[in-house]
Design a protein around this motif. Structure first.
Motif, PDB file in Angstrom:
ATOM      1  N   ASP A 174      61.988 177.318  47.243  1.00 16.28           N
ATOM      2  CA  ASP A 174      62.619 178.635  47.291  1.00 16.28           C
ATOM      3  C   ASP A 174      64.137 178.471  47.406  1.00 16.28           C
ATOM      4  N   PRO A 175      64.909 178.991  46.442  1.00 15.54           N
ATOM      5  CA  PRO A 175      66.371 178.818  46.495  1.00 15.54           C
ATOM      6  C   PRO A 175      67.035 179.548  47.660  1.00 15.54           C
ATOM      7  N   GLU A 176      66.296 180.469  48.296  1.00 13.13           N
ATOM      8  CA  GLU A 176      66.859 181.203  49.420  1.00 13.13           C
ATOM      9  C   GLU A 176      66.367 180.660  50.761  1.00 13.13           C
ATOM     10  N   LYS A 177      65.852 179.448  50.731  1.00 14.60           N
ATOM     11  CA  LYS A 177      65.325 178.843  51.956  1.00 14.60           C
ATOM     12  C   LYS A 177      66.426 178.708  53.015  1.00 14.60           C
ATOM     13  N   TRP A 178      67.596 178.242  52.620  1.00 10.44           N
ATOM     14  CA  TRP A 178      68.678 178.013  53.578  1.00 10.44           C
ATOM     15  C   TRP A 178      69.712 179.140  53.576  1.00 10.44           C
ATOM     16  N   ARG A 179      69.961 179.760  52.424  1.00 11.95           N
ATOM     17  CA  ARG A 179      70.910 180.864  52.313  1.00 11.95           C
ATOM     18  C   ARG A 179      70.298 181.925  51.413  1.00 11.95           C
ATOM     19  N   ARG A 180      70.315 183.172  51.855  1.00  8.64           N
ATOM     20  CA  ARG A 180      69.647 184.219  51.096  1.00  8.64           C
ATOM     21  C   ARG A 180      70.623 185.326  50.708  1.00  8.64           C
ATOM     22  N   SER A 181      70.157 186.213  49.847  1.00  5.23           N
ATOM     23  CA  SER A 181      70.956 187.346  49.408  1.00  5.23           C
ATOM     24  C   SER A 181      71.129 188.328  50.565  1.00  5.23           C
ATOM     25  N   CYS A 182      72.308 188.891  50.658  1.00  2.00           N
ATOM     26  CA  CYS A 182      72.589 189.847  51.728  1.00  2.00           C
ATOM     27  C   CYS A 182      71.757 191.122  51.585  1.00  2.00           C
ATOM     28  N   SER A 183      71.214 191.343  50.404  1.00  2.54           N
ATOM     29  CA  SER A 183      70.409 192.545  50.194  1.00  2.54           C
ATOM     30  C   SER A 183      69.116 192.513  50.994  1.00  2.54           C
ATOM     31  N   HIS A 184      68.719 191.347  51.495  1.00  5.57           N
ATOM     32  CA  HIS A 184      67.498 191.248  52.291  1.00  5.57           C
ATOM     33  C   HIS A 184      67.650 191.904  53.666  1.00  5.57           C
ATOM     34  N   TYR A 185      68.875 192.076  54.133  1.00  7.16           N
ATOM     35  CA  TYR A 185      69.097 192.638  55.464  1.00  7.16           C
ATOM     36  C   TYR A 185      68.976 194.162  55.418  1.00  7.16           C
ATOM     37  N   THR A 186      68.112 194.698  56.253  1.00  8.62           N
ATOM     38  CA  THR A 186      67.953 196.143  56.334  1.00  8.62           C
ATOM     39  C   THR A 186      68.918 196.755  57.352  1.00  8.62           C
ATOM     40  N   ASP A 187      69.351 195.962  58.330  1.00 14.46           N
ATOM     41  CA  ASP A 187      70.314 196.428  59.323  1.00 14.46           C
ATOM     42  C   ASP A 187      71.706 196.433  58.690  1.00 14.46           C
ATOM     43  N   PRO A 188      72.375 197.576  58.601  1.00 10.82           N
ATOM     44  CA  PRO A 188      73.700 197.625  57.953  1.00 10.82           C
ATOM     45  C   PRO A 188      74.716 196.687  58.606  1.00 10.82           C
ATOM     46  N   LYS A 189      74.652 196.557  59.945  1.00 11.03           N
ATOM     47  CA  LYS A 189      75.598 195.675  60.630  1.00 11.03           C
ATOM     48  C   LYS A 189      75.395 194.229  60.202  1.00 11.03           C
ATOM     49  N   GLN A 190      74.117 193.779  60.133  1.00 14.26           N
ATOM     50  CA  GLN A 190      73.838 192.411  59.713  1.00 14.26           C
ATOM     51  C   GLN A 190      74.200 192.204  58.241  1.00 14.26           C
ATOM     52  N   ARG A 191      73.969 193.250  57.407  1.00 18.49           N
ATOM     53  CA  ARG A 191      74.329 193.128  55.999  1.00 18.49           C
ATOM     54  C   ARG A 191      75.838 192.951  55.838  1.00 18.49           C
ATOM     55  N   ASP A 192      76.594 193.672  56.630  1.00 23.69           N
ATOM     56  CA  ASP A 192      78.052 193.525  56.563  1.00 23.69           C
ATOM     57  C   ASP A 192      78.491 192.145  57.037  1.00 23.69           C
ATOM     58  N   LEU A 193      77.829 191.637  58.085  1.00 26.56           N
ATOM     59  CA  LEU A 193      78.139 190.285  58.538  1.00 26.56           C
ATOM     60  C   LEU A 193      77.857 189.265  57.452  1.00 26.56           C
ATOM     61  N   CYS A 194      76.740 189.439  56.771  1.00 25.18           N
ATOM     62  CA  CYS A 194      76.370 188.537  55.688  1.00 25.18           C
ATOM     63  C   CYS A 194      77.415 188.578  54.577  1.00 25.18           C
ATOM     64  N   LEU A 195      77.806 189.774  54.169  1.00 18.82           N
ATOM     65  CA  LEU A 195      78.783 189.919  53.086  1.00 18.82           C
ATOM     66  C   LEU A 195      80.137 189.344  53.476  1.00 18.82           C
ATOM     67  N   SER A 196      80.467 189.414  54.771  1.00 21.84           N
ATOM     68  CA  SER A 196      81.760 188.876  55.212  1.00 21.84           C
ATOM     69  C   SER A 196      81.834 187.366  55.081  1.00 21.84           C
ATOM     70  N   SER A 197      80.664 186.709  55.035  1.00 23.96           N
ATOM     71  CA  SER A 197      80.641 185.248  54.936  1.00 23.96           C
ATOM     72  C   SER A 197      80.416 184.766  53.509  1.00 23.96           C
ATOM     73  N   ALA A 198      80.152 185.698  52.581  1.00 26.44           N
ATOM     74  CA  ALA A 198      79.749 185.319  51.223  1.00 26.44           C
ATOM     75  C   ALA A 198      80.818 184.484  50.524  1.00 26.44           C
ATOM     76  N   ASP A 199      80.346 183.486  49.807  1.00 30.48           N
ATOM     77  CA  ASP A 199      81.213 182.625  49.014  1.00 30.48           C
ATOM     78  C   ASP A 199      81.615 183.369  47.743  1.00 30.48           C
ATOM     79  N   PRO A 200      82.915 183.400  47.395  1.00 29.62           N
ATOM     80  CA  PRO A 200      83.328 184.078  46.156  1.00 29.62           C
ATOM     81  C   PRO A 200      82.588 183.564  44.929  1.00 29.62           C
TER      82      PRO A 200
END
Length: 785
Positions: A611-637
Motif C-alpha cells: 500500500d503506497p499510503e502505508k507510511w504517508r497518506r493523502s490528507c483527504s483521509h482525515y475527517t477532522d478539519p483540524k487534523q486535515r489542516d495539520l496534514c496539509l501544512s506538512s505536505a511536500d510541494p
C-alpha cells in the motif's frame, strides 16, 4: 645448540625491550598541559550598573558585533557583562574589517580569550570537541569558565550569585551523580555486597573526584565538614523520615577499576585436564618448577588470575571497568555529550539542558527547534560563529569515511577557499560575505558542535533530553517516542551493503561508487573498525552502511522506501532506532481499528505491505478539519495533498499506527510534565529514579472522585507540594488553566506547551471520563479502581 638458545634468548629480550619501549612512547604521546598565567576574574555580581556591564563587554563586541542574548537571559533585568560569565580581558579590541583570520585579530583574540592548557584537545575551535571524555577534568577551570560558565566546576563563580541553591541541588541530582547506574551495577555485579548505593559522580573545581553529601538538619557545621570521612556513619546524616522518602546520606567516587579485587563471576571455568600455565606474561617472576603444563581438577578456572597484584592479568574488576566506560560513552551532566553524530550534541552542566542544540528534525520530538536540523548547527546572529562552515573532516562526518555510504555526495559542504582546514570549520572572511559576493546554493552546512543560539531557555525540547535518556537503548525516552533499538533485521536490505541492498543511490554519487559502497559486503581493516567503534561501540556498525556518519545522519531519508519500519532521525551513540507499529500476532501492520490479539484474521484492518499510503497518506483521509489542516501544512510541494516527510504533532502519519505515547503524539515535551524540581532535584541525593520525581498522574488528571488540585504529590515533592497553577511559560501565559461554565463549575483543563507558544491541549480528567456526559469513556468507567 647452546649458541642457538643464547641467540634466541637475546632476540626475545630485545623484542621485549622494543615492545616495552613502544608502549612507553605511546603513553608519552598524551598532550602535556601548558603552563598559563590567567588573568583573575572575580565572580559575577548579583547587581551592577549598565556602565559596569559595558566596560566588561566593550572589547568583546568589537569582534562579536552581534549576539542573541548578551547576558544569556531573555529578561533585561539581568545585567551581566561578557567577562562576568566567561572571564577574559574585555579591554582588548579587534578589527573585523581586517578579516577574522588576520594576524592582528588572532593576536588580540589570544589576549582577550583565556587560553587552554591542552590546546590540541580543543582543535583551535569554539565548537564542542568530539568525544572529549574526561577532558574537562584535565583542563584549567579558567578555560572551562570561558567555554562554558555553567559547567558545575565553575558555575558557582559565574552563576552562584543568583542560582546557588539550584547549583547545589543539581550537583546532587541523578542526572549528575549517575547513582542509579553505579549503584545498581555495583551490587548486581558483586562489586559491593550491599544494596544501599554509595557511589556517585562529583568533582571539585580542579577536576578531582569528590565525595558528595545530602543536606543535613542533624549535624552542626563542624560535623558536616567531617561527614565525608569513611569513619563517619551514614546513619548520622539524615532523619528517618528523609530516608523513607528515598534520600541517601552521602556518596563516594567510583573506585579505580584496576585496584578492586575481581569478581569470581567473570572467571572462565573448564572441565579440567592438562592446561598450559597462566596465559598472562609474568615477566620477572621465575617458574621454580619449570613445568609448562599441569593437571587441573574439574571446575577450576582455565584462565588463571595473575600471580602479580591487582591491575594485572585477570586481577581487574571488569564490571567497574565497564561502568567507567559507560560513564564516558554515555556521559551525564559533569561532562559534555559526545558531539559526533545527530542526537549527541550538548554541553555540560546547566547548559546541558538549558542551552538547546539541534539534534532532531522530527517536530514531535523538537517542536519549534526541528527546523534547525540534526547536525548541531547554530543559528546565532554572532558572525564569528554563524559563518563557520563544516569542512567534512571534523564535526559531522569524514569525507574519507571508513564505512560505506555517501560521504562524498553532493550534500557535503564544499571544500573551497571559504573553508578552513582545522577539522572543525572555517570562518568566512567578511569581504567574502559582503553584498555582491557570489552566493552558494544550497547553503553549505555550518560547523557542528554549537548551540542554536547564545541563550538560556526553559523551553527545552525532548530531543535535548534524548542526548542522555536513551541508555539502555530500549527504555527511557525511546519508548515514550515510540522507538526501540533497531533489530538489525527490519528493512535490512536498506542498511547492510551487499548484492541485495535496496537503498536508493544518493544524489551526486557515481554508479561506480554506488556499486562499491552499497552492493559489496564490507570487510573492514582493523584500523577502519577501530575508527567506527571509537564513536559507536556497537560491533555490528563496522559492517553496516551506518559506519559512515553521513549515511547515518540521513537514515531517516530511506524511510520512504522501507517495507517494515521507520527509522528515527536521532542517532545517539551512532545507534539506529526503529519505530514500533501496531501489528497483529502474525506481524501484519494494522490500521487504527485493527485487533492486535488476532493471528492474521482481521483482514479488513490489515494494511497491504504494498500500500503506497502505508507510511504517508493523502490528507483527504482525515475527517477532522483540524487534523486535515495539520496534514496539509506538512505536505511536500512535490506531492501536494499528501503528508510530508515530517508531520506536526496531533496526527499519526500514514495508515499504519506509530505506537508512541499519547502525550508525545499530542506534542508534549518532557519539560511539559517534569518541571524545575524533577530536573534540578530536590536537594537530596537520590539513588532511584522513582524517588526523585515530584509529579504524579493525579496531579494533572485528578481521580475518579475529584478534579486535580494541581499540587505535586509524588515521593520527591515538598510536603505542601509545588503549585502548578502558578507556573507561567516564557511568553507569560499560565501553563495550566481551568475552564469554567457560567455556574463556575469546572468543565475542563488546558495545558499550554512550554516550547511552542501556539500549542495547547485539553487535559483528560478522570472524573469526567467516568461520569456520564460528553467526556464519558465506558472503558475508563469499567476499569478497576
Amino acid at each position: 645448540m647452546m649458541m642457538m638458545r643464547k641467540l634466541f634468548a637475546l632476540l626475545a629480550f630485545v623484542t621485549m625491550c622494543a615492545a616495552f619501549g613502544a608502549s612507553v612512547v605511546r603513553a608519552a604521546e598524551e598532550e602535556k598541559p601548558l603552563k598559563i598565567t590567567y588573568r583573575f576574574t572575580p565572580p559575577a555580581p548579583r547587581e551592577q550598573s549598565e556602565a559596569d556591564v559595558s566596560a566588561k563587554s566593550e572589547g568583546c563586541y568589537s569582534c562579536h558585533t552581534h549576539t542573541d542574548q548578551p547576558s544569556m537571559h531573555a529578561t533585561p533585568a539581568v545585567r551581566l557583562g561578557c567577562t562576568d560569565c566567561h572571564g577574559g580581558d574585555a579591554s582588548q579590541v579587534g578589527s573585523p574589517s581586517l578579516g577574522y583570520t588576520h594576524a592582528t585579530n588572532k593576536a588580540v583574540m589570544a589576549l582577550a580569550h583565556p587560553q587552554p592548557t591542552l590546546p590540541g584537545a580543543w582543535h583551535d575551535s569554539s565548537a564542542n570537541p568530539q568525544r572529549s571524555y574526561t577532558l574537562l577534568n584535565k583542563e584549567s577551570p579558567e578555560f572551562i569558565r570561558f567555554v562554558n560558565p555553567s559547567d558545575y566546576r565553575v558555575a558557582r563563580e559565574a552563576c552562584g550569585a543568583c542560582h546557588l541553591e539550584v547549583i547545589e541541588a543539581t550537583e546532587r541530582s541523578l542526572m549528575s551523580t549517575s547513582a542509579m547506574l553505579w549503584g545498581g551495577a555495583a551490587y548486581n555485579n558483586g562489586i559491593v555486597p550491599y544494596k544501599n548505593y554509595v557511589f556517585g559522580e562529583a568533582y571539585t573545581r580542579t577536576g578531582e573526584a569528590a565525595c558528595i553529601l545530602s543536606p543535613s538538619s542533624r549535624l552542626t557545621a563542624e560535623e558536616y565538614k567531617e561527614a565525608c570521612k569513611p569513619s563517619f556513619g551514614f546513619d548520622k546524616i539524615l532523619t528517618d523520615d528523609e530516608k523513607k522518602r528515598g534520600a541517601l546520606a552521602k556518596m563516594y567516587p567510583l573506585p579505580r577499576w584496576s585496584v578492586i579485587p575481581p569478581g569470581d563471576v567473570f572467571r572462565v571455568f573448564e572441565r579440567g585436564g592438562r592446561n598450559i600455565a597462566t596465559q598472562f606474561p609474568e615477566i620477572g617472576l621465575p617458574n621454580p618448577s619449570g613445568s609448562i603444563q599441569r593437571l587441573e581438577e574439574p571446575g577450576r578456572p582455565d584462565l588463571k588470575q595473575s600471580n602479580r597484584g591487582p591491575g594485572t592479568g585477570l586481577r581487574v574488576a571488569i564490571p567497574v571497568l565497564n561502568i567507567h566506560k559507560t560513564r564516558l560513552n554515555d556521559p551525564l551532566m559533569w561532562f559534555m555529550g559526545t558531539n559526533d553524530q545527530p542526537g549527541d550534541y550538548r554541553h555540560s552542566g546547566c547548559s546541558g539542558c538549558h542551552v538547546v542544540y539541534a539534534n532532531d528534525r522530527e517536530p514531535r520530538h523538537s517542536l519549534t527547534y526541528a527546523k534547525y536540523g540534526r547536525d548541531g548547527e547554530t543559528d546565532t546572529v554572532d558572525p564569528t560563529i554563524r559563518e563557520k562552515l563544516w569542512t567534512g573532516d571534523g564535526h559531522g562526518g569524514d569525507k574519507k569515511s571508513a564505512g560505506g555510504g555517501h560521504s562524498e555526495a553532493s550534500h557535503m559542504a564544499p571544500d573551497d577557499g571559504f573553508v578552513g582546514g582545522t577539522g572543525h570549520g572555517g570562518l568566512i572572511d567578511p569581504a567574502a560575505a559582503a553584498a555582491g559576493a557570489p552566493q552558494r546554493e544550497p547553503r553549505p552546512r555550518r560547523e557542528s558542535g554549537h548551540p542554536i543560539s547564545h541563550a538560556f531557555t526553559r523551553a527545552i525540547p525532548t530531543s535535548q533530553c534524548m542526548t542522555c535518556h536513551m541508555h539502555q537503548p530500549n527504555i527511557f525516552l525511546n519508548s515514550y517516542l515510540g522507538y526501540t533499538m533497531w533489530d538489525y533485521e527490519s528493512d535490512a536490505p536498506q542498511m547492510w551493503p551487499g548484492p541485495n541492498n535496496s537503498a536508493p543511490r544518493p544524489p551526486g554519487m557515481s554508479d561506480e561508487d554506488y556499486q562499491k559502497k552499497y552492493k559489496q559486503q564490507r570487510y573492514p581493516t582493523a584500523a577502519e573498525a577501530h575508527a567506527v567503534l571509537e564513536r559507536n561501540p556497537e560491533a555490528a556498525a563496522t559492517r553496516g552502511l551506518w559506519a559512515d556518519v553521513e549515511f547515518l545522519r540521513d537514515v531517516y531519508d530511506v524511510n520512504d522506501s522501507n517495507k517494515d519500519t521507520q527509522f528515527a532521525d536521532y542517532h545517539g551513540h551512532g545507534w539506529n532506532f526503529r519505530g514500533i507499529f501496531k501489528r497483529d500476532r502474525n506481524g501484519n501492520l494494522l490500521n487504527a481499528d485493527g485487533n492486535m490479539s488476532t493471528y492474521g484474521t482481521d483482514t479488513a484492518n490489515i494494511i497491504d505491505p504494498r500500500d503506497p499510503e502505508k507510511w504517508r497518506r493523502s490528507c483527504s483521509h482525515y475527517t477532522d478539519p483540524k487534523q486535515r489542516d495539520l496534514c496539509l501544512s506538512s505536505a511536500d510541494p512535490g506531492k501536494p495533498g499528501v503528508e510530508g516527510k515530517f508531520v506536526p504533532p496531533g496526527i499519526n502519519p500514514g495508515k499504519s499506527v506509530h505506537m508512541m505515547d499519547i502525550h508525545a503524539e499530542k506534542g508534549m515535551q518532557c519539560a511539559d510534565c517534569h518541571f524545575a524540581q524533577d530536573s534540578h532535584g530536590n536537594g537530596y541525593i537520590q539513588g532511584e529514579v522513582a524517588n526523585a520525581v515530584e509529579i504524579s498522574c493525579k496531579d494533572c488528571h485528578g481521580t475518579a472522585d475529584a478534579f486535580p488540585n494541581l499540587l505535586t504529590s509524588n515521593v520527591a515533592a515538598r510536603p505542601q507540594g509545588n503549585n502548578l497553577a502558578l507556573l507561567r511559560n516564557p511568553d507569560g501565559r499560565r501553563r495550566f488553566e481551568f475552564q469554567y461554565n457560567d455556574d463556575a463549575e469546572v468543565i475542563g483543563l488546558i495545558q499550554r506547551s512550554i516550547v511552542d507558544p501556539k500549542l495547547e491541549w485539553q487535559v483528560s480528567l478522570v472524573k469526567q471520563a467516568v461520569t456520564p456526559g460528553p467526556h464519558f469513556n465506558a472503558k475508563a468507567a469499567g476499569a478497576p479502581r
